[in-house]
Design a protein around this motif. Structure first.
Motif, mmCIF file in Angstrom:
data_model
loop_
_atom_site.group_PDB
_atom_site.id
_atom_site.type_symbol
_atom_site.label_atom_id
_atom_site.label_comp_id
_atom_site.label_asym_id
_atom_site.label_seq_id
_atom_site.Cartn_x
_atom_site.Cartn_y
_atom_site.Cartn_z
ATOM 1 N N LEU A 247 1.975 -8.027 6.128
ATOM 2 C CA LEU A 247 2.533 -6.766 6.618
ATOM 3 C C LEU A 247 3.964 -6.621 6.135
ATOM 4 O O LEU A 247 4.726 -7.583 6.124
ATOM 5 C CB LEU A 247 2.467 -6.764 8.153
ATOM 6 N N ASP A 249 7.398 -3.482 5.597
ATOM 7 C CA ASP A 249 7.964 -2.148 5.464
ATOM 8 C C ASP A 249 8.131 -1.822 3.985
ATOM 9 O O ASP A 249 8.015 -2.697 3.121
ATOM 10 C CB ASP A 249 9.332 -2.085 6.156
ATOM 11 N N VAL A 250 8.467 -0.576 3.697
ATOM 12 C CA VAL A 250 8.665 -0.179 2.305
ATOM 13 C C VAL A 250 9.833 -0.944 1.679
ATOM 14 O O VAL A 250 9.843 -1.193 0.468
ATOM 15 C CB VAL A 250 8.879 1.347 2.211
ATOM 16 N N THR A 252 10.454 -4.033 2.110
ATOM 17 C CA THR A 252 10.049 -5.394 1.760
ATOM 18 C C THR A 252 9.759 -5.481 0.262
ATOM 19 O O THR A 252 9.737 -6.560 -0.311
ATOM 20 C CB THR A 252 8.807 -5.823 2.569
ATOM 21 N N GLN A 255 5.427 -3.368 -3.208
ATOM 22 C CA GLN A 255 4.634 -2.302 -3.820
ATOM 23 C C GLN A 255 3.678 -2.887 -4.863
ATOM 24 O O GLN A 255 4.024 -3.800 -5.591
ATOM 25 C CB GLN A 255 5.556 -1.274 -4.490
ATOM 26 N N LEU A 260 -1.466 -5.169 1.163
ATOM 27 C CA LEU A 260 -0.327 -4.957 2.048
ATOM 28 C C LEU A 260 -0.680 -4.013 3.204
ATOM 29 O O LEU A 260 -1.224 -2.936 2.999
ATOM 30 C CB LEU A 260 0.843 -4.372 1.252
ATOM 31 N N SER A 262 0.949 -1.532 5.578
ATOM 32 C CA SER A 262 2.218 -0.801 5.541
ATOM 33 C C SER A 262 2.291 0.378 6.506
ATOM 34 O O SER A 262 3.342 0.994 6.641
ATOM 35 C CB SER A 262 2.486 -0.292 4.119
ATOM 36 N N LYS A 263 1.200 0.716 7.159
ATOM 37 C CA LYS A 263 1.182 1.888 8.042
ATOM 38 C C LYS A 263 1.247 1.494 9.519
ATOM 39 O O LYS A 263 0.768 2.211 10.391
ATOM 40 C CB LYS A 263 -0.084 2.717 7.781
ATOM 41 N N SER A 290 10.172 -0.862 11.268
ATOM 42 C CA SER A 290 9.130 -0.423 12.184
ATOM 43 C C SER A 290 9.447 -0.780 13.636
ATOM 44 O O SER A 290 9.407 -1.949 14.026
ATOM 45 C CB SER A 290 7.789 -1.053 11.791
ATOM 46 N N ASN A 365 -5.084 -0.176 8.947
ATOM 47 C CA ASN A 365 -4.206 0.378 7.922
ATOM 48 C C ASN A 365 -4.923 1.470 7.116
ATOM 49 O O ASN A 365 -4.358 2.532 6.839
ATOM 50 C CB ASN A 365 -3.739 -0.738 6.992
ATOM 51 N N ASN A 413 9.292 5.134 4.813
ATOM 52 C CA ASN A 413 8.539 3.974 5.296
ATOM 53 C C ASN A 413 7.137 4.378 5.738
ATOM 54 O O ASN A 413 6.170 3.643 5.533
ATOM 55 C CB ASN A 413 9.283 3.310 6.453
ATOM 56 N N GLY A 416 5.389 5.550 2.142
ATOM 57 C CA GLY A 416 5.312 4.536 1.103
ATOM 58 C C GLY A 416 5.507 5.125 -0.288
ATOM 59 O O GLY A 416 5.553 6.345 -0.470
#
Length: 573
Positions: A247, A249-250, A252, A255, A260, A262-263, A290, A365, A413, A416
């Motif tokens: 998991l 955040d953007v 991190t 990409q 991942l 991310s939501k 988050s 997710n 975030n 994404g």
């Protein structure tokens, strides 16, 4: 020897220690330092009249090159104006060499201009603070200055990197005579410090692996972290082969990682989450965006929580920490995967890992992503949520994205940046709105890639002095989201309920970025209608010069659509 020879040597030593950039704010007391940097053939200088903007421009440069950048100012309140950038650099662990010229301390409280208490002015927000002697002639003073400058630069680069401060009292005369040559002292002494790499003993690894084996549900969560292809790859292997959810955040910057999660801000809190609670939580990186993740983990504490960090401070964001592992994330996860993969091979356990827990996270997710896309397709009005989606879709591969705090980073975030090779930067050390424009300017000055800044109108107006440059980097593109105030306060229940919302929280205004862009020679365009959006974004991307696109939206529409997303997900889950 020149009158202020040790200051000439200070700058020469900066160059020897690898400092390549200096950001200078003009002043008189700092003249000797300024001239020494200006006449150096090894250090590129930038002149920024506003110290607050200068500090953040230096921060942006240092973020990119991962090496110290010098900032120079005159005495008095000028030094205080560096403080916001110094604080951000401290908590974001960005190396800066802060050089503040000063008057000799015997003049404090003598009604002499620009004379304040400058020694240790940044308090605990620098790694270390130094003050040079006001008299340079004695050999011991010269030795002390040399030793101090060496130590300060090395301290800024030692893990964790961060700002250091050297206060420099300077007596008159501080302007050189025409006959004085700015030549460093022969045989100037540079001190180096060898680096080491932290590793864990075999016994320690066995203890950690035993805890891993005893944990049925394992979750890895990353905070703010620079883009790292090797780390991203090994985390992909852990997710795919060991069925451990990853998991982030953007910010991190994972990409391109198909595994991942991310939501989390969209699905955590939408339903009962106990079945997502981990037995073992492994975290790395700096701050997390988050809020729902923080609330979830604090309400559902894991049995064990390892935080991978070489910091001396115990980082316990989720109030669940049991073990701080003092190594780098790259080393830790590579070694962890190697050992577990070998163990599974020896025990012939390939294919026997239970993927139930990971699949729950992945399903959540995927579902949140699908509902988000459905909701976006339903929107026809010009609003921030769909504007951000269109901007993020248009980012070219290999670009950089700088995002201001408040609502911009929350939107980014949530949405994404997809599978693009796009690194995301934001000042989450203190999470303030000050300096976001200047930081992006500093980055674009040195990174040589398309650099995009998404910033709200209040943060843009707050940091307009970051645009007081002689020449702008052509690779910088600025998107100003103008909703006529601090729209985030409409999103927060507390201020949104108050009758003083518009005047005291949102600070409603009718200002635009157009005149600022014109003053700075930046190509300007604006959008007020949905049908204008796609073409304007495309022109911004294709522009060969520094450009600014201002997009006007209605704060009440933004609030309704933002809150409507949460309701849509809740009702369609």
């Amino acid at each position: 020897m020149a009158v202020l020879q040790p200051l000439i040597d200070l700058v020469a030593l900066c160059a020897q220690q690898g400092i390549q950039h200096a950001v200078i704010s003009p002043g008189s007391r700092s003249a000797a330092l300024t001239l020494a940097f200006a006449r150096s053939t090894h250090i590129k200088t930038y002149v920024i009249m506003d110290e607050r903007a200068a500090g953040f421009i230096a921060l942006g440069i240092a973020q990119q090159i991962k090496a110290p950048v010098a900032i120079v100012c005159t005495s008095g309140s000028a030094a205080y104006n560096f403080a916001p950038a110094v604080v951000e650099a401290y908590f974001q662990q960005v190396p800066l060499l802060v050089l503040t010229a000063d008057r000799p301390k015997e003049w404090i409280h003598q009604q002499d201009g620009q004379t304040i208490y400058q020694n240790e002015i940044y308090g605990k927000h620098v790694k270390k603070a130094y003050e040079l002697p006001a008299d340079y002639t004695h050999p011991d003073a010269q030795w002390y200055i040399n030793r101090t400058v060496n130590e300060a630069i090395l301290a800024s680069m030692a893990f964790p990197q961060g700002p250091v401060h050297i206060n420099v009292p300077i007596r008159e005369p501080f302007y050189p005579e025409a006959s004085e040559a700015f030549v460093p002292t022969a045989g100037l002494r540079k001190v180096s410090r060898l680096t080491t790499e932290a590793v864990l003993s075999v016994d320690t690894w066995h203890e950690l692996l035993n805890e891993w084996d005893e944990s049925e549900r394992i979750l890895i969560a990353g905070g703010q972290h620079g883009a790292d292809k090797d780390l991203n790859q090994v985390l992909s292997h852990i997710a795919e082969e060991l069925h451990v959810p990853i998991l982030g955040d953007v910010i991190t910057n994972l990409q391109g990682n198909d595994w991942l999660i991310s939501k989390q801000d969209l699905f955590l809190g939408q339903r009962t989450d106990e079945d997502l609670a981990p037995d073992l939580l492994i975290t790395f990186g700096k701050s997390f965006i988050s809020k729902n993740l923080k609330l979830f983990l604090r309400a559902n504490p894991p049995l064990r929580h390892w935080h991978i960090s070489e910091e001396q401070n115990l980082i316990d964001t989720f109030q669940t920490l049991t073990t701080q592992v003092p190594v780098s994330p790259g080393y830790f996860f590579a070694k962890l995967f190697e050992d577990i993969d070998y163990q599974r091979f020896v025990q012939n356990l390939d294919g026997e890992t239970d993927d139930t827990y990971a699949e729950k996270w992945l399903w959540m997710n995927r579902t949140a992503t699908r509902l988000l896309m459905e909701y976006l397709r339903l929107q026809t009005e010009l609003n921030e949520l769909t504007v951000y989606e269109k901007v993020l879709e248009a980012l070219p591969d290999g670009s950089q994205l700088h995002v201001a705090n408040s609502m911009p980073i929350r939107y980014v975030n949530m949405l994404g940046v997809g599978q693009r090779n796009t690194e995301v930067f934001t000042n989450r050390g203190t999470s303030g709105i000050d300096g976001c424009v200047s930081t992006a300017v500093g980055a674009a000055l040195v990174n040589e890639v398309p650099t995009y800044l998404i910033v709200g109108d209040v943060a843009f107006l707050y940091d307009r002095n970051g645009l007081l440059l002689e020449e702008f980097p052509a690779n910088l593109k600025i998107i100003v989201m103008n909703n006529s105030g601090g729209n985030i306060f409409r999103m927060i229940d507390g201020p949104a309920r108050q009758p003083e919302l518009e005047q005291y929280f949102e600070t409603r205004h009718a200002m635009k970025a157009e005149r600022t862009a014109a003053d700075s020679g930046i190509l300007y365009a604006s959008v007020t209608e949905t049908q204008e959006l796609a073409g304007a974004i495309q022109k911004l991307v294709e522009s060969k010069q520094c450009s600014l696109l201002e997009i006007f939206t209605d704060p009440e529409t933004n609030t309704r659509i933002f809150k409507g997303l949460k309701e849509y997900i809740r009702s369609n889950w």
